[in-house]
Design an enzyme around this catalytic site. Sequence first.
Site, PDB file in Angstrom:
ATOM      1  N   CYS A 181      -0.934  17.517  54.600  1.00  0.00           N
ATOM      2  CA  CYS A 181      -0.023  17.898  55.679  1.00  0.00           C
ATOM      3  C   CYS A 181       0.490  19.300  55.370  1.00  0.00           C
ATOM      4  CB  CYS A 181       1.121  16.894  55.810  1.00  0.00           C
ATOM      5  SG  CYS A 181       2.152  16.775  54.319  1.00  0.00           S
ATOM      6  N   THR A 182       1.556  19.722  56.020  1.00  0.00           N
ATOM      7  CA  THR A 182       2.037  21.095  55.865  1.00  0.00           C
ATOM      8  C   THR A 182       2.630  21.358  54.486  1.00  0.00           C
ATOM      9  OG1 THR A 182       2.541  21.139  58.231  1.00  0.00           O
ATOM     10  CG2 THR A 182       3.484  22.893  56.869  1.00  0.00           C
TER      11      THR A 182
END
Length: 277
Positions: A181-182
């Site tokens: 994810c980020t």
Amino acid sequence: MLFRAMGYVIAAFYRFVHLHNYYDMKPVILEFCLSRGIKGTVILAEQGINATIAGSRQSIGEFFSFLDSDDRLRGMKYHESHSDREPFAKMKVRLKREVVRLGIDGFDCSLRGEYIDPRDWDEFVSSPDVHVIDTRNDYEVRLGRFKGAIDPGTSSFREFPEWARNWALDKERDTCVAMYCTGGIRCEKSTAFMRSLGFRNVYHLRGGILNYLETMRGDDSLWEGECFVFDDRIAVDRNVSPSEDIKCIKCAGEVDASDLRSVSKGNIMCWDCRLQA
């Protein structure tokens, strides 16, 4: 407020830890940040803390010294990036049921999978036996992702459990799964969910895409495109610099920080296209 040449320091961090008094922590954290000109968002829940803040080098340093006064938050690691323009308009401290909402009560975040360091990521996920899953929202994935990664097509993280259950129906529980994810928090929580479904070989990218891009800066990698971020930068490039080439999904025209209000709903559109929508 005085800033050095590189501008604002942006710090993103999280920790899953039991915070029984998180309600009482809100005014203390808010007052500290306001007194030092720090802006951004801090999310507090009984299961931990999740935040992205920005300010001067000195104020950010003072903030983490402030966190060190709480044994539960001492030694907080964070991802640092920079911007010439102010990334946030105000300072907010929010109280939530979850630090990142998966929508499952009583979920055990300690079940998380194993970390893969950025330098080892490309080799690991290049194996044909590894299923690479992007745990972000669909509008984030459209801007960029790792080559060959599975896009669940979810519009919010709350939709991930249903997608994962369906995806798992025809998978052996010794299937190797790598997630990202980020900044690391969504993939960490999603690996715990996958393990709760019985998967034994579950991994996630340490520090998320941002840490990967920072580590691999200038090197060839499997990352393709831009990385969406939840502030006025909209996205960063492979050098973790604010992107200068974000395209409207309708007309392919340029989208800038003034159009951020449309991005918040997952619609990366310029203002003219928003008016016509």
